[in-house]
Scaffold this motif. Sequence first.
Motif, PDB file in Angstrom:
ATOM      1  N   ASN A 183       0.859  -1.249  -0.014  1.00  0.00           N
ATOM      2  CA  ASN A 183      -0.111  -0.133  -0.071  1.00  0.00           C
ATOM      3  C   ASN A 183       0.871   1.265   0.091  1.00  0.00           C
ATOM      4  O   ASN A 183       0.196   2.363  -0.027  1.00  0.00           O
ATOM      5  CB  ASN A 183      -1.036   0.076   1.083  1.00  0.00           C
ATOM      6  N   GLY A 184       2.182   1.074  -0.106  1.00  0.00           N
ATOM      7  CA  GLY A 184       2.928   2.246   0.033  1.00  0.00           C
ATOM      8  C   GLY A 184       3.496   2.791   1.635  1.00  0.00           C
ATOM      9  O   GLY A 184       2.855   2.152   2.409  1.00  0.00           O
ATOM     10  N   LEU A 185       4.517   3.629   1.464  1.00  0.00           N
ATOM     11  CA  LEU A 185       5.185   4.064   2.627  1.00  0.00           C
ATOM     12  C   LEU A 185       4.131   5.131   3.271  1.00  0.00           C
ATOM     13  O   LEU A 185       4.054   6.361   2.607  1.00  0.00           O
ATOM     14  CB  LEU A 185       6.569   4.512   2.482  1.00  0.00           C
ATOM     15  N   PRO A 186       3.611   4.886   4.571  1.00  0.00           N
ATOM     16  CA  PRO A 186       2.556   6.128   5.001  1.00  0.00           C
ATOM     17  C   PRO A 186       3.773   7.362   5.324  1.00  0.00           C
ATOM     18  O   PRO A 186       4.740   6.865   6.188  1.00  0.00           O
ATOM     19  CB  PRO A 186       2.161   5.580   6.121  1.00  0.00           C
ATOM     20  N   LEU A 187       3.214   8.455   5.255  1.00  0.00           N
ATOM     21  CA  LEU A 187       4.146   9.806   5.392  1.00  0.00           C
ATOM     22  C   LEU A 187       3.464  10.868   6.344  1.00  0.00           C
ATOM     23  O   LEU A 187       2.128  10.927   6.182  1.00  0.00           O
ATOM     24  CB  LEU A 187       4.862  10.043   4.565  1.00  0.00           C
ATOM     25  N   LYS A 188       4.130  11.574   7.088  1.00  0.00           N
ATOM     26  CA  LYS A 188       3.528  12.672   7.769  1.00  0.00           C
ATOM     27  C   LYS A 188       4.451  13.669   7.825  1.00  0.00           C
ATOM     28  O   LYS A 188       5.766  13.318   8.061  1.00  0.00           O
ATOM     29  CB  LYS A 188       3.185  12.242   9.295  1.00  0.00           C
ATOM     30  N   VAL A 189       4.193  14.902   7.471  1.00  0.00           N
ATOM     31  CA  VAL A 189       4.940  16.097   7.399  1.00  0.00           C
ATOM     32  C   VAL A 189       4.581  16.952   8.518  1.00  0.00           C
ATOM     33  O   VAL A 189       3.328  17.396   8.853  1.00  0.00           O
ATOM     34  CB  VAL A 189       4.855  16.916   6.227  1.00  0.00           C
ATOM     35  N   LYS A 190       5.683  17.558   9.296  1.00  0.00           N
ATOM     36  CA  LYS A 190       5.628  18.465  10.519  1.00  0.00           C
ATOM     37  C   LYS A 190       6.312  19.629   9.758  1.00  0.00           C
ATOM     38  O   LYS A 190       7.385  19.544   9.622  1.00  0.00           O
ATOM     39  CB  LYS A 190       6.020  17.809  11.706  1.00  0.00           C
ATOM     40  N   LEU A 191       5.664  20.845  10.125  1.00  0.00           N
ATOM     41  CA  LEU A 191       6.310  21.916  10.028  1.00  0.00           C
ATOM     42  C   LEU A 191       6.287  23.007  11.570  1.00  0.00           C
ATOM     43  O   LEU A 191       5.240  23.040  12.081  1.00  0.00           O
ATOM     44  CB  LEU A 191       5.524  23.085   8.934  1.00  0.00           C
ATOM     45  N   ASP A 192       7.231  23.259  11.868  1.00  0.00           N
ATOM     46  CA  ASP A 192       7.504  24.145  13.160  1.00  0.00           C
ATOM     47  C   ASP A 192       7.979  25.493  12.862  1.00  0.00           C
ATOM     48  O   ASP A 192       9.088  25.613  12.211  1.00  0.00           O
ATOM     49  CB  ASP A 192       8.391  23.352  14.296  1.00  0.00           C
ATOM     50  N   THR A 193       7.225  26.617  13.395  1.00  0.00           N
ATOM     51  CA  THR A 193       7.842  27.875  13.267  1.00  0.00           C
ATOM     52  C   THR A 193       7.146  28.759  14.292  1.00  0.00           C
ATOM     53  O   THR A 193       6.500  28.316  15.043  1.00  0.00           O
ATOM     54  CB  THR A 193       7.617  28.478  11.776  1.00  0.00           C
TER      55      THR A 193
END
Length: 249
Positions: A183-193
């Motif tokens: 099913n593919g690689l699950p990803l999560k993107v985090k941005l902190d600023t």
Amino acid sequence: MTDRVYPSAKPAVNGAGNPSFPATKAQLYSNARPAYRPQARHRRSRCCSCCLWDPRPVAFLVLILLVGLTGVAFYVIYRPQRPSFSVTSLKLSYLNVTSSSQLNSRFDLAVTARNPNKKLVYVYNPIAISIFSGDVDIGDGVIPSFVHGKKNTTLLKTRIGSDRKQLESSEASDLKASMRSRNGLPLKVKLDTKVKAKVGGLKTPRIGVRVTCDGIRVTLPTKRTAATASTSKAKCKVDIRIKIWKWTF
């Protein structure tokens, strides 16, 4: 020898012919003398407590109250809205884990930032970006600081990766198992600023912002062709992070 006769002791006789006796305690110590009563010390204790009173907690509460009132007034006048973010595209050039649990990766990320406000300009600090698969951090990067104008949409691009990053054995095992998934690689993107708002000459203090984008999947690239991640189901959540003293909310 001559016998000596000693006179016997006789009680003294007063003028009336009656013997006099020693004075009683009532005569020695007058009954009119006031009895001892301990003095109350509550007045002194109150004075001491006033001297030891610490004004800092009250000043802190007053400061919070003033900040709250300023925030309410700012909201009523300008009606600020949070910025919104979305993942426009994400491409994976390579991702591998060596036998010694070292991680190598490279991603190309494009994020769209929108400022819906008609009167506010957002000024961003550099944005730290991390990509996770499960709980494993598989890539890090930075977007430079920028100014986000009124009613403006800005496309932010950056390259994210890891170079021989050492993983724990459990992290390496979990990541390899996810890489083998059909099913593919699950990803999560985090941005902190941190960001501050400007209205004319008025500027607000910088406030922490965290953006979390979930629902992204990508297959491993083949040969030299980068793999494009599926972002159609990606949703980004914007959280305001306010720090008061040692606590972050």
